[in-house]
Structure formats: C-alpha cells, structure tokens
Write an enzyme that holds these catalytic residues in place. Structure first.
Site, PDB file in Angstrom:
ATOM      1  CG  ASP A   1      38.755  43.737  33.072  1.00  9.43           C
ATOM      2  OD1 ASP A   1      37.663  43.508  33.614  1.00  9.43           O
ATOM      3  OD2 ASP A   1      38.874  44.118  31.887  1.00  9.43           O
TER       4      ASP A   1
ATOM      5  N   GLY B   1      32.584  42.600  34.734  1.00  9.05           N
ATOM      6  CA  GLY B   1      32.714  41.150  34.649  1.00  9.05           C
ATOM      7  C   GLY B   1      33.727  40.723  35.694  1.00  9.05           C
ATOM      8  CG  HIS B   2      33.570  41.879  39.201  1.00  9.45           C
ATOM      9  ND1 HIS B   2      33.117  42.632  40.244  1.00  9.45           N
ATOM     10  CD2 HIS B   2      33.980  42.762  38.252  1.00  9.45           C
ATOM     11  CE1 HIS B   2      33.249  43.930  39.938  1.00  9.45           C
ATOM     12  NE2 HIS B   2      33.755  44.015  38.741  1.00  9.45           N
TER      13      HIS B   2
END
Ligand code: GDP
Ligand code: IMO
Ligand code: MG
Length: 430
Positions: free
Chosen positions: A13, A40-41
């Site tokens: 992250d 999760g980009h």
C-alpha cells in the site's frame, strides 16, 4: 535500461498503483508477476477512481498491453468480475489488450475456504490474511497439484487434476471438521467460467520476448511489499509469494537481464495491514491522525491500516534486497502540519545497536527503534508539482530519507491524483 520494475519497499500500500499508472504513459506493456487479488491498487484520474486487484494498472490507458504473468495466482471469478467492473467505468478490455499466462495457477473456492479455516483455527498462527485463498493456492502450486489456466481447455485433464486436488483438500477439510468439497458443483462452476478465461490465455513469455526484441518498454508492477516477501519479510506474517524485484523475471518468463531499472515505492511514513511486528507503530493520537489524514483503510478488506513513523532501517534493507536504483516517495503531503517528525535509523536489541531488522521472530518482536527527530513543516505540500514548491523543511526530510536508505528519489508524489507527481529522474531513461 529501458524496462522498469516497480516494487513496494515496505508492507504494501505504498502507492504502487498510482506510480505504475503515471509511468505507464511511457511504457508499452505492463506486467503483474506475483500475488493475486490480495492486492488493491488505487488510481485517481480526475473524477475517476479505479481500484485494481488483478488487472495491471496500465489497463486504464488505451493502447497499452496488460499482462498477467505466470507468477500470479488467478481467481477466475474475481478476474471476470474485475473486468466487468472496469468496463462499467468505461475501460476497454479485450484479448487485444489483456493477456493471461496460460501457465498461471488458479485460485478456486476451496482455496478461499482453507484460507478462512486456517485463519479461524484456535491453535494456528493468525496472519490476518485477506482470506482470498492466496496462500493455499501457492501451496498447491509448489505441491505440484495445482490447476492452471491451460488445464481449462482440456476437460479430461481438468477432471483428473481436480480429483488429485480434492483428495488433498478433503483430507485437510476433514481435519478442520469442515464438509468435503462438492466435486460436481465445483466442476460445473469451473466449466462455466473456463471459456471466459481462455479468451485471454496466451504464452505471455513469447509476447514479452517479442516486446524485448522490438524495443518496446516493459513496466513490471509488483504487488504487496518487500517486508511481506515470503523469504525476506517478517515471516510468518507475510504473503505467500516473493514480492522482490528478482521475481519479476521468474513470474513473467523474461530473463533477469532485461529487468532494467528497479524503482522502490516508499511511503513517507509506515503502514501495515494484518498481524505481525511493526517497530515504529504509533498507537497514540499521531498514529490515528496519520491514518485519518492518509485515509489508511485497506482497498481489499476495508481494514484499518496500522500507522507509524518512517522506518529508514527497514527501507534501507529493502533497497539492498531488491537492488533498488531509486525510489518514488509517496504521501509526503500526509505529513503536512506536524510539529516534528521521527525517523527510525536502526534498532536496539538486548542493549546492542542493530542497523538491520533481524530474522528471528522473537528478535523482530523485541527490537526497539532508535529515532532521530526532524523539524516538521506547516506549509502545504499537497498537490505540489514542482520541487521548488516544497517548503525547505520538507526538502530536508526528503534529503535525509535519501541519505538514510541509500537511494535517491526519482519521483515524488504529493496527492492521490495522477498528475500530482514530481519527476526528478525518468526511470525509463536511466
Ligand atoms: P498500492 O497497493 O501500493 O497501490 O497502494 P494503495 O492504493 O493500496 O494505497 C495507497 C493510497 O494512497 C491510495 O488511496 C492512493 O490513492 C493514495 N495515494 C497515493 N499516492 C498518494 C500521495 O502522494 N498522497 C496522498 N495523500 N495519497 C496518495
Ligand atoms: P498491495 O499490492 C498490504 C497482507 C495481508 C496479511 C498478509 C498475508 O495492495 O500493496 P495474504 O492474503 O496475502 O495471504 O495475506 O499480507 N497483504 C497486504 N498488505 N497490501 C497488500 O497488497 C497486501 N496483500 C497482502 O494483510 O497481513
Ligand atoms: Mg494496496
């Protein structure tokens, strides 16, 4: 050096998605090489926010080829759902701009089940995984019983492999007191999704070799971060893949000589989601403040991220382990307004000074950080697009970070927005 490998240099992250999206303007091909939909980009482009888990962040730019390499574990249902979601946001996705390695391993519902069973087991180590079946799918890959994308095209092979897989998983499920998997239902589910995945299946290593020979620029997009690496991270509180730059070659099928510039993505402070050691964690008001200002909530699970001061010793370790040539420093703006900032330069363990993070679990839990304190800044850096717009004290902080980690800042990010990015050195032109 015409190719670039982007890797997270902390616990994930760090802002990899934003930087890969920005760099993809200069690239022809964007490649994911490890991890799965545990990633999760986030990309913020004007009023549009894209959250990507499996699709490479180059997918939103027309004319770029996106590749999901063999090192990725692919949940076919998650992939199709993500493609549909992105199409709903106006992104064109077809076999012309997306290819999935035919030798990539599949994540099945039984992997997700096992991930949950392990996490909930009273006597197991709770890792705080994303519960998406990542670890169990990699276990089956290494155990040589996994079902791969190419198996979807061969019904007889698929059934044979499924039987082998089920005998293994059912034994585990019985051990956990869980019901056995329903073979017929699983087979039907797989057969229903197979044609949709096979559309994209290709020997991507050939595509990448062709790209290399014709001088097209390849951008590798790492997931997770170096401290979640299964070898070099805070084991066992890690993910189940090698997240280091070195795995860009093995996870895509392009030789290591073609990797080029290694760009580490580094957040100006530290965060971590899930369990595990975190020496500079702030459980006080400052930690809370960083979490709120930095909007530190997981993209995948919505969990609150733990926040803390910048740990230069950990990032210095990542720089060495990955062979990082330069970094993209992100979220500097989140530090705006603090009176003073602390940076961890090393640790103390049993009365001795250490300048690296030790491997043993007990030592990792026992180290205390050694800090130096820097002056904060009151002026805003948010949205700055040029180095000269930064307050002098912010520049001092950045320079000290460079010194302590042993790598220069190539890019500086000052907001989630794509264009709020300062280029110091073009990684593609190194
Ligand atoms: P990734 O997994 O490394 O791609 O990072 P995530 O997308 O999970 O988390 C990074 C978060 O920070 C996202 O919400 C980004 O939009 C945001 N972000 C990225 N760069 C910056 C920055 O320079 N400043 C601020 N304030 N937010 C940023
Ligand atoms: P991106 O690419 C942050 C963490 C999980 C958990 C551990 C193992 O967005 O930076 P897993 O489901 O992989 O078996 O979980 O790893 N984790 C991440 N933390 N960012 C990620 O990805 C992560 N992917 C996994 O929270 O602690
Ligand atoms: Mg993320």
């Amino acid at each position: 050096m015409s190719n670039v490998v982007v890797v997270g240099a902390q616990w994930g992250d760090e802002g990899k998605g934003k930087i890969v999206d920005w760099l993809s303007l200069r690239a022809d091909v964007v490649v994911r090489f490890q991890g799965g939909h545990n990633a999760g980009h986030t990309l913020v482009i004007g009023n549009n926010v894209y959250k990507l888990s499996l699709l490479p962040s180059g997918i939103v730019r027309p004319g770029k080829m996106s590749v999901i390499g063999n090192g990725v574990v692919v949940d076919p249902w998650a992939l199709i759902a993500e493609i549909e979601k992105l199409r709903g946001q106006g992104v064109a996705i077809s076999p012309a701009n997306l290819k999935v390695a035919d030798n990539a391993v599949l994540i099945l519902p039984l992997h997700r089940d096992l991930d949950g069973l392990r996490e909930d087991a009273a006597n197991g180590v709770k890792i705080g995984t994303t519960r998406r079946g990542i670890g169990p799918a990699y276990e089956d890959k290494i155990g040589r019983r996994a079902i791969r994308v190419c198996d979807l095209a061969d019904r007889a092979m698929l059934e044979r492999k499924l039987d082998g897989l089920l005998s293994h998983h059912n034994a585990l499920r019985r051990g956990f007191g869980a019901p056995e998997a329903d073979r017929a239902a699983l087979l039907a589910e797989i057969e229903a999704i197979a044609p949709q995945i096979l559309e994209y299946a290709a020997p991507v290593w050939l595509e990448l070799d062709e790209a290399r020979r014709t001088g097209r620029r390849i951008l590798f997009e790492g997931a997770q971060g170096s401290l979640l690496d299964v070898d070099h991270g805070t084991y066992p509180y890690v993910t189940s893949s090698n997240t280091m730059a070195g795995s860009a070659a093995a996870g895509s099928g392009l030789g290591p000589g073609s990797l080029g510039y290694i760009l580490g993505i580094v957040k100006a402070y530290t965060t971590r989601v899930g369990e595990g050691p975190f020496p500079t964690e702030l459980v006080d008001g400052v930690g809370q403040w960083l979490g709120e200002k930095g909007r530190e909530f997981g993209v995948v699970t919505g969990r609150k991220r733990r926040c803390g001061w910048f740990d230069a010793a950990l990032v210095r370790q990542s720089v060495k382990l990955n062979g990082i040539h330069g970094i993209a420093l992100t979220k500097l703006d989140v530090l705006d307004g603090l009176d003073e900032l602390k940076i961890c330069t090393g640790y103390e363990l049993n009365g001795k000074r250490l300048d690296y993070f030790p491997a043993a679990m007990a030592d990792q839990a026992a180290v205390t950080p050694v800090y130096e304190t820097l002056e904060g800044w009151k002026d805003s850096t948010q949205g700055a697009r040029s180095w000269v717009d930064l307050p002098a004290t912010a520049v001092k902080y950045v320079r000290r970070v460079e010194e302590l980690i042993g790598a220069p800042v190539a890019l500086l990010s000052t907001s989630p927005e794509r264009d709020d990015t300062i280029l110091m050195k073009d990684p593609f032109e190194d």
